[in-house]
Design a protein around this motif. Structure first.
Motif, short mmCIF file in Angstrom:
data_model
loop_
_atom_site.label_atom_id
_atom_site.label_comp_id
_atom_site.label_asym_id
_atom_site.label_seq_id
_atom_site.Cartn_x
_atom_site.Cartn_y
_atom_site.Cartn_z
N GLN A 61 -4.78 0.44 14.76
CA GLN A 61 -5.48 1.82 14.85
C GLN A 61 -4.26 2.73 14.81
O GLN A 61 -4.34 3.59 14.41
N HIS A 62 -3.15 2.41 15.37
CA HIS A 62 -1.87 3.26 15.30
C HIS A 62 -1.51 3.41 13.95
O HIS A 62 -1.35 4.60 13.53
N TYR A 63 -1.48 2.59 12.99
CA TYR A 63 -1.16 2.78 11.58
C TYR A 63 -2.31 3.52 11.09
O TYR A 63 -1.96 4.52 10.17
N LEU A 64 -3.68 3.15 11.31
CA LEU A 64 -4.53 3.86 10.68
C LEU A 64 -4.66 5.33 11.02
O LEU A 64 -4.70 6.23 10.00
N THR A 65 -4.26 5.66 12.21
CA THR A 65 -4.20 7.18 12.61
C THR A 65 -3.12 7.81 12.09
O THR A 65 -3.14 8.92 11.47
N GLU A 66 -1.82 7.09 11.90
CA GLU A 66 -0.93 7.57 11.39
C GLU A 66 -1.10 8.22 9.81
O GLU A 66 -0.59 9.06 9.35
N TRP A 67 -1.55 7.02 9.26
CA TRP A 67 -1.72 7.21 7.79
C TRP A 67 -2.70 8.33 7.28
O TRP A 67 -2.60 9.01 6.42
N ARG A 68 -3.87 8.53 8.17
CA ARG A 68 -4.76 9.29 7.90
C ARG A 68 -4.14 10.77 8.10
O ARG A 68 -4.67 11.91 7.49
N GLY A 69 -3.24 10.74 9.03
CA GLY A 69 -2.42 12.09 9.33
C GLY A 69 -1.63 12.52 8.18
O GLY A 69 -1.35 13.79 8.33
N ALA A 86 -4.40 1.28 4.57
CA ALA A 86 -3.97 2.32 3.62
C ALA A 86 -5.18 2.97 2.99
O ALA A 86 -5.40 4.00 2.73
N ARG A 87 -6.23 2.09 2.80
CA ARG A 87 -7.36 2.64 2.06
C ARG A 87 -8.32 3.35 3.03
O ARG A 87 -9.39 3.91 2.38
N GLY A 88 -8.13 3.26 4.30
CA GLY A 88 -8.92 3.99 5.09
C GLY A 88 -9.95 3.16 5.82
O GLY A 88 -10.81 3.83 6.55
N ASP A 89 -10.00 1.97 5.79
CA ASP A 89 -11.00 1.09 6.54
C ASP A 89 -11.01 0.89 7.80
O ASP A 89 -9.90 0.98 8.15
N SER A 90 -11.97 0.63 8.40
CA SER A 90 -12.13 0.59 9.87
C SER A 90 -11.39 -0.51 10.45
O SER A 90 -11.41 -1.48 9.53
N PRO A 148 0.90 -1.12 -0.08
CA PRO A 148 -0.12 -0.03 -0.16
C PRO A 148 0.97 1.21 0.03
O PRO A 148 2.09 1.05 0.16
N PRO A 149 0.28 2.46 -0.03
CA PRO A 149 1.02 3.77 0.08
C PRO A 149 1.70 3.61 1.51
O PRO A 149 1.03 3.02 2.26
N ARG A 150 2.82 4.22 1.77
CA ARG A 150 3.98 4.44 2.64
C ARG A 150 4.59 3.19 3.07
O ARG A 150 5.24 2.87 3.80
N ARG A 151 4.33 2.30 2.02
CA ARG A 151 5.39 1.24 1.92
C ARG A 151 5.91 1.03 0.38
O ARG A 151 5.49 1.66 -0.49
#
Length: 245
Positions: A235-243, A202-206, A44-47
């Motif tokens: 959740q750590h990665y989800l928050t980081e990538w959204r940021g 990376a897609r933003g899924d919960s 995904p993005p960020r990788r």
């Protein structure tokens, strides 16, 4: 080193091929899957995936993709890669890749392109390897089973039924897993789940959506597996990538 930007649509494939140079595959938007004899990676993005010279690889677009590929002289890459490595792409590395992509393929040396390339090499040397590789077997029966799991990672079909489709007993396939992939069956499946989870994060899924898609009984069960293997929660990665969007 040179950078080549490209765009591709969901489902497009780049047939198996190899290069005499190292390659860094990075999608700033979208998700790609790379398959080699060594394993399968969902990026995904960020990788990004760093591929050593001479490794045959096939690329499949799992969504619409904005991709930038770096081609790096084998003599320059040195010991940074043996096989394939998934790397965390820092904000600095991302911007350096974008900047080099805007340079001519044959940029003047010395010059800005060369300076960008040197900075990229420095960043690559500092990047952490992300442990989300999915080792791939050579046994055809095991390949059939692994392909089915990769395509439907959340399926709850019993292994015994999958084994019949693969043409072997469940006991035989379970015995083959450590020999062929280096991992017991359940650990291999968990690696598949991690790879898909990163793509969905990376897609933003919960976390709940991901847990259901991967067949977990609850979000907490999925989170427990994720944290046990990676030391961080999804959740750590989800928050980081959204940021970073």
């Amino acid at each position: 080193m040179t950078a080549v930007p490209s765009e591709a649509q969901h489902g497009e494939q780049i047939v198996p091929h190899c290069h005499p140079w190292a390659q860094l595959l990075y999608a700033s938007e979208g998700v790609i899957r790379v398959r080699t004899d060594l394993g399968v990676w969902i990026i995904p993005p960020r990788r990004a995936l760093l591929i050593a010279p001479g490794i045959v690889h096939e690329v499949t677009m799992l969504s619409r993709v904005n991709m930038r590929a770096l081609y790096i002289d084998a003599a320059v890459i040195g010991t940074l890669v043996a096989g394939c490595r998934v790397l965390e792409v820092s904000p600095l590395l991302r911007e350096l890749i974008v900047a080099l992509s805007a340079e001519p393929l044959e940029y003047p040396v010395p010059g800005r392109g060369e300076q960008l390339a040197q900075l990229i090499l420095s960043e690559l040397a500092a990047m952490e390897t992300v442990p989300i590789a999915v080792p791939w077997p050579r046994d055809r029966r095991l390949q059939a089973l692994c392909t089915a799991i990769m395509e439907q990672p959340g399926s709850r079909q019993p292994l015994e039924d999958r084994a019949l489709d693969a043409g072997a007993s469940a006991r035989t396939l379970i015995r083959l897993f450590p020999k062929e992939t280096g991992l017991p069956y359940r650990q291999w499946v968990q690696q598949v789940h991690l790879a898909h989870a990163f793509a969905m994060l990376a897609r933003g899924d919960s976390v709940g959506t991901i847990a259901r898609a991967l067949g977990y009984a609850s979000p907490s069960a999925f989170t427990s597996m994720f944290r046990r293997l990676l030391g961080r929660t999804p959740q750590h990665y989800l928050t980081e990538w959204r940021g970073h969007k």
